[in-house]
Enzyme design. Sequence first.
Site, mmCIF file in Angstrom:
data_model
loop_
_atom_site.group_PDB
_atom_site.id
_atom_site.type_symbol
_atom_site.label_atom_id
_atom_site.label_comp_id
_atom_site.label_asym_id
_atom_site.label_seq_id
_atom_site.Cartn_x
_atom_site.Cartn_y
_atom_site.Cartn_z
ATOM 1 N N ASN A 31 11.438 0.251 2.379
ATOM 2 C CA ASN A 31 10.364 1.230 2.450
ATOM 3 C C ASN A 31 9.586 1.178 3.769
ATOM 4 O O ASN A 31 8.933 2.162 4.132
ATOM 5 C CB ASN A 31 9.389 1.001 1.286
ATOM 6 C CG ASN A 31 8.130 1.819 1.402
ATOM 7 O OD1 ASN A 31 8.145 3.040 1.311
ATOM 8 N ND2 ASN A 31 7.003 1.156 1.631
ATOM 9 N N ASP A 87 6.730 -8.561 9.690
ATOM 10 C CA ASP A 87 7.044 -7.359 10.459
ATOM 11 C C ASP A 87 8.565 -7.242 10.453
ATOM 12 O O ASP A 87 9.261 -8.090 11.033
ATOM 13 C CB ASP A 87 6.507 -7.517 11.888
ATOM 14 C CG ASP A 87 6.788 -6.298 12.763
ATOM 15 O OD1 ASP A 87 7.687 -5.504 12.439
ATOM 16 O OD2 ASP A 87 6.101 -6.144 13.798
ATOM 17 N N TYR A 110 10.267 9.687 15.199
ATOM 18 C CA TYR A 110 10.289 9.568 13.741
ATOM 19 C C TYR A 110 11.502 10.279 13.150
ATOM 20 O O TYR A 110 12.226 9.721 12.313
ATOM 21 C CB TYR A 110 8.994 10.156 13.175
ATOM 22 C CG TYR A 110 8.847 10.043 11.675
ATOM 23 C CD1 TYR A 110 8.519 8.832 11.077
ATOM 24 C CD2 TYR A 110 9.037 11.153 10.846
ATOM 25 C CE1 TYR A 110 8.373 8.716 9.709
ATOM 26 C CE2 TYR A 110 8.885 11.052 9.475
ATOM 27 C CZ TYR A 110 8.558 9.837 8.904
ATOM 28 O OH TYR A 110 8.420 9.729 7.546
ATOM 29 N N SER A 125 0.836 -1.199 0.000
ATOM 30 C CA SER A 125 0.000 0.000 0.000
ATOM 31 C C SER A 125 0.871 1.248 0.000
ATOM 32 O O SER A 125 2.091 1.164 0.200
ATOM 33 C CB SER A 125 -0.933 0.020 1.222
ATOM 34 O OG SER A 125 -0.177 0.065 2.420
#
Length: 262
Positions: free
Chosen positions: A92, A65, A158, A22
């Site tokens: 990615n 995962d 992040y 996705s």
Amino acid sequence: MTVEPSLLLPPGYRVLVTAGASGIGQAITLALLKVGARVHICDTDASALRELTDQHLNLSGSVCDVAVDAEVEGLFADVARELGGLDALVNNAGIAGPTGAIETIDPAEWRRCLEVDLTGMFLVTRLAVPLLKRNLEGCIVNISSAAGRFGYAFRTPYAAAKWGVIGLTQSLAKELGPAGIRVNAILPGIVEGPRMAGVIEARAREMGVEAAEMERRYLERVSLRRMVSGDDVAGTVLFLCSSLGRNLSGQSLGVCGNVESL
């Protein structure tokens, strides 16, 4: 997306794309398939994975995962069976992580963000490199973020992970260059789609403004005043994998319309 002939890959070119079912990963996967590559993807979403792989003959997949060692080992058993080797890796997989002031962030959420966004990239790459070394050349593309070159208040896990991706990329470029393996990073900016729309709507509610106004504020920080698409990122992946990118390594390429600040 339209593919220029110069971006075509050698026949039988084999690529692993993590989180390929996705979003940006799917755009990359479809672009690679369009130029004739054989692609194996992994994803944590079994339903999305199955739906995509059922639609394409040269596409196989594994539920995985990337932060779990045993699942990554299982992924590479599948890669060996389905592709028989590897010419390129696209790292990615990543998650947004928590948003909040540093003193409010749950240590477990911090660890999970770094485990997926950075340690997962290590776990996949360490098993991909022996396969890539069997060829005369290879290609690794790591997906970082504009957050990998800016400090990002209230998104510290992040940003830390994505800065780490840049360090990993530059280190691997030096380490693997003598083996003919090129390693580069792509830094997307504001990527259009449902995920970004949700972020804008949530932020608009917090600020007490309309979503359109919130989007305008986001784009004020982008020189070209527009978002980028998954296809924009995918096109850069094709460029780096193709012969046009044969002398690019150790680079961090911003595909972002020139994000000026975060």
